[in-house]
Design a protein around this motif. Sequence first.
Motif, PDB file in Angstrom:
ATOM      1  N   GLU A   1       4.077   5.258  -9.183  1.00 42.47           N
ATOM      2  CA  GLU A   1       4.393   3.937  -8.652  1.00 42.47           C
ATOM      3  C   GLU A   1       5.873   3.618  -8.857  1.00 42.47           C
ATOM      4  O   GLU A   1       6.543   3.101  -7.961  1.00 42.47           O
ATOM      5  CB  GLU A   1       3.513   2.881  -9.334  1.00 42.47           C
ATOM      6  CG  GLU A   1       3.489   1.565  -8.630  1.00 42.47           C
ATOM      7  CD  GLU A   1       2.897   1.620  -7.245  1.00 42.47           C
ATOM      8  OE1 GLU A   1       3.434   0.943  -6.352  1.00 42.47           O
ATOM      9  OE2 GLU A   1       1.924   2.359  -7.028  1.00 42.47           O
TER      10      GLU A   1
ATOM     11  N   GLY B   1      -6.056   9.102   0.149  1.00 40.39           N
ATOM     12  CA  GLY B   1      -6.928   9.811  -0.776  1.00 40.39           C
ATOM     13  C   GLY B   1      -6.394  11.147  -1.252  1.00 40.39           C
ATOM     14  O   GLY B   1      -7.126  11.921  -1.868  1.00 40.39           O
TER      15      GLY B   1
ATOM     16  N   LYS C   1     -14.356   4.557 -14.731  1.00 40.10           N
ATOM     17  CA  LYS C   1     -13.144   4.512 -13.920  1.00 40.10           C
ATOM     18  C   LYS C   1     -12.022   3.899 -14.727  1.00 40.10           C
ATOM     19  O   LYS C   1     -12.247   3.067 -15.594  1.00 40.10           O
ATOM     20  CB  LYS C   1     -13.360   3.694 -12.648  1.00 40.10           C
ATOM     21  CG  LYS C   1     -14.289   4.350 -11.661  1.00 40.10           C
ATOM     22  CD  LYS C   1     -14.378   3.538 -10.399  1.00 40.10           C
ATOM     23  CE  LYS C   1     -15.297   4.224  -9.407  1.00 40.10           C
ATOM     24  NZ  LYS C   1     -15.489   3.428  -8.218  1.00 40.10           N
TER      25      LYS C   1
ATOM     26  N   ARG D   1      -3.427   9.077  -4.150  1.00 40.79           N
ATOM     27  CA  ARG D   1      -2.741   8.092  -3.318  1.00 40.79           C
ATOM     28  C   ARG D   1      -3.820   7.329  -2.567  1.00 40.79           C
ATOM     29  O   ARG D   1      -4.659   7.917  -1.881  1.00 40.79           O
ATOM     30  CB  ARG D   1      -1.782   8.800  -2.357  1.00 40.79           C
ATOM     31  CG  ARG D   1      -0.899   7.850  -1.602  1.00 40.79           C
ATOM     32  CD  ARG D   1       0.252   8.536  -0.904  1.00 40.79           C
ATOM     33  NE  ARG D   1      -0.186   9.699  -0.161  1.00 40.79           N
ATOM     34  CZ  ARG D   1       0.583  10.768   0.065  1.00 40.79           C
ATOM     35  NH1 ARG D   1       1.815  10.796  -0.389  1.00 40.79           N
ATOM     36  NH2 ARG D   1       0.129  11.784   0.747  1.00 40.79           N
ATOM     37  N   LYS D   2      -3.835   6.012  -2.706  1.00 36.63           N
ATOM     38  CA  LYS D   2      -4.880   5.187  -2.104  1.00 36.63           C
ATOM     39  C   LYS D   2      -4.868   5.242  -0.581  1.00 36.63           C
ATOM     40  O   LYS D   2      -5.922   5.205   0.048  1.00 36.63           O
ATOM     41  CB  LYS D   2      -4.746   3.740  -2.559  1.00 36.63           C
ATOM     42  CG  LYS D   2      -5.133   3.506  -3.989  1.00 36.63           C
ATOM     43  CD  LYS D   2      -5.015   2.022  -4.316  1.00 36.63           C
ATOM     44  CE  LYS D   2      -5.402   1.727  -5.737  1.00 36.63           C
ATOM     45  NZ  LYS D   2      -5.281   0.305  -6.053  1.00 36.63           N
TER      46      LYS D   2
ATOM     47  N   SER E   1      -1.498  -0.197  -7.559  1.00 35.15           N
ATOM     48  CA  SER E   1      -0.968  -0.409  -6.230  1.00 35.15           C
ATOM     49  C   SER E   1      -1.259   0.756  -5.306  1.00 35.15           C
ATOM     50  O   SER E   1      -2.364   0.895  -4.849  1.00 35.15           O
ATOM     51  CB  SER E   1       0.517  -0.738  -6.303  1.00 35.15           C
ATOM     52  OG  SER E   1       0.961  -1.202  -5.053  1.00 35.15           O
ATOM     53  N   LYS E   2      -0.285   1.620  -5.042  1.00 35.43           N
ATOM     54  CA  LYS E   2      -0.479   2.678  -4.058  1.00 35.43           C
ATOM     55  C   LYS E   2      -1.113   3.938  -4.627  1.00 35.43           C
ATOM     56  O   LYS E   2      -1.466   4.850  -3.903  1.00 35.43           O
ATOM     57  CB  LYS E   2       0.852   3.013  -3.408  1.00 35.43           C
ATOM     58  CG  LYS E   2       1.421   1.820  -2.664  1.00 35.43           C
ATOM     59  CD  LYS E   2       2.672   2.152  -1.945  1.00 35.43           C
ATOM     60  CE  LYS E   2       3.144   0.853  -1.300  1.00 35.43           C
ATOM     61  NZ  LYS E   2       4.168   0.990  -0.365  1.00 35.43           N
ATOM     62  N   TYR E   3      -1.261   3.999  -5.948  1.00 33.43           N
ATOM     63  CA  TYR E   3      -1.849   5.168  -6.614  1.00 33.43           C
ATOM     64  C   TYR E   3      -2.935   4.703  -7.572  1.00 33.43           C
ATOM     65  O   TYR E   3      -2.871   3.606  -8.110  1.00 33.43           O
ATOM     66  CB  TYR E   3      -0.777   5.953  -7.384  1.00 33.43           C
ATOM     67  CG  TYR E   3       0.291   6.491  -6.480  1.00 33.43           C
ATOM     68  CD1 TYR E   3       0.137   7.722  -5.853  1.00 33.43           C
ATOM     69  CD2 TYR E   3       1.440   5.756  -6.214  1.00 33.43           C
ATOM     70  CE1 TYR E   3       1.104   8.204  -4.997  1.00 33.43           C
ATOM     71  CE2 TYR E   3       2.411   6.225  -5.350  1.00 33.43           C
ATOM     72  CZ  TYR E   3       2.236   7.459  -4.742  1.00 33.43           C
ATOM     73  OH  TYR E   3       3.191   7.937  -3.891  1.00 33.43           O
ATOM     74  N   GLU E   4      -3.935   5.552  -7.760  1.00 36.03           N
ATOM     75  CA  GLU E   4      -4.999   5.198  -8.689  1.00 36.03           C
ATOM     76  C   GLU E   4      -5.388   6.388  -9.550  1.00 36.03           C
ATOM     77  O   GLU E   4      -5.302   7.534  -9.116  1.00 36.03           O
ATOM     78  CB  GLU E   4      -6.220   4.670  -7.950  1.00 36.03           C
ATOM     79  CG  GLU E   4      -6.954   5.696  -7.119  1.00 36.03           C
ATOM     80  CD  GLU E   4      -8.193   5.122  -6.437  1.00 36.03           C
ATOM     81  OE1 GLU E   4      -8.768   4.152  -6.958  1.00 36.03           O
ATOM     82  OE2 GLU E   4      -8.576   5.655  -5.402  1.00 36.03           O
TER      83      GLU E   4
ATOM     84  N   ASP F   1      -5.013  -1.832 -11.494  1.00 39.48           N
ATOM     85  CA  ASP F   1      -4.663  -1.501 -10.119  1.00 39.48           C
ATOM     86  C   ASP F   1      -3.235  -1.000 -10.119  1.00 39.48           C
ATOM     87  O   ASP F   1      -2.326  -1.717 -10.499  1.00 39.48           O
ATOM     88  CB  ASP F   1      -4.811  -2.744  -9.249  1.00 39.48           C
ATOM     89  CG  ASP F   1      -4.546  -2.456  -7.786  1.00 39.48           C
ATOM     90  OD1 ASP F   1      -4.017  -1.371  -7.471  1.00 39.48           O
ATOM     91  OD2 ASP F   1      -4.875  -3.324  -6.965  1.00 39.48           O
TER      92      ASP F   1
ATOM     93  N   LYS G   1      -8.432   8.249 -11.143  1.00 43.22           N
ATOM     94  CA  LYS G   1      -9.841   8.298 -10.788  1.00 43.22           C
ATOM     95  C   LYS G   1     -10.480   9.543 -11.391  1.00 43.22           C
ATOM     96  O   LYS G   1      -9.914  10.630 -11.324  1.00 43.22           O
ATOM     97  CB  LYS G   1      -9.976   8.329  -9.266  1.00 43.22           C
ATOM     98  CG  LYS G   1     -11.392   8.252  -8.769  1.00 43.22           C
ATOM     99  CD  LYS G   1     -11.419   8.138  -7.265  1.00 43.22           C
ATOM    100  CE  LYS G   1     -12.834   7.987  -6.763  1.00 43.22           C
ATOM    101  NZ  LYS G   1     -12.883   7.909  -5.315  1.00 43.22           N
TER     102      LYS G   1
END
Length: 143
Positions: A136, A116, A89, A112-113, A95-98, A93, A100
Motif C-alpha cells: 500500500e 485477485g 482472516k 491485490r483486491k 485498501s488495494k491489498y489484502e 482493510d 488472506k
Amino acid sequence: MANPIHPNRASFAEHKQLTYFVVPEAGTSEEDILDPVYWSHMARQLSQFSEIRVFFEDRPLRVDLMVTSSGPAFANVIVLHRYDLSGAKADGDYSKYEAKYRGPHSKWTVMRKADGKVMKEGLTEEAARAEAKDFEKIQAAAA
C-alpha cells in the motif's frame, strides 16, 4: 440389555484407523471430493473407516470425510463434518491489498483486491499484514 464390552473389542484408534491430510488443487469443489473416482490415485492406501481431512487450497474450508468402502480405483466417502474457517482472516482493510489465508500450501498471502492477483504467498499472518501495508505504501508513493 447388551453385555458389557470386552477389552478385546477395543483398541487405540491410531492402530486401527488411518487419518489423511489432503490439500486438493485450487478449483476443486466439495462435490468433486465426494466422487469415488476422485480418490482413484490413492484408493489402494484407503481402507474402510479411514478418515480424510480435506483443507481446500483456495478457500477457508475444511471437510472431514470417512471412507465407507474402497477398491483398486475408487473410494466411497461420506462427510463427517464441514468447518467454515473464514473467521481466520486478517483484520483491517489495507485498501488495494489484502492479507488472506489461502490454505496449507499457500498459507497467508497478499492479494491485490482489484483483480485477485497474488502478490506474495507462503507468509505468516503477521508477515502478510505487514507486506500488505508495504504494498500500500509503495502504491501511494508511486501515485
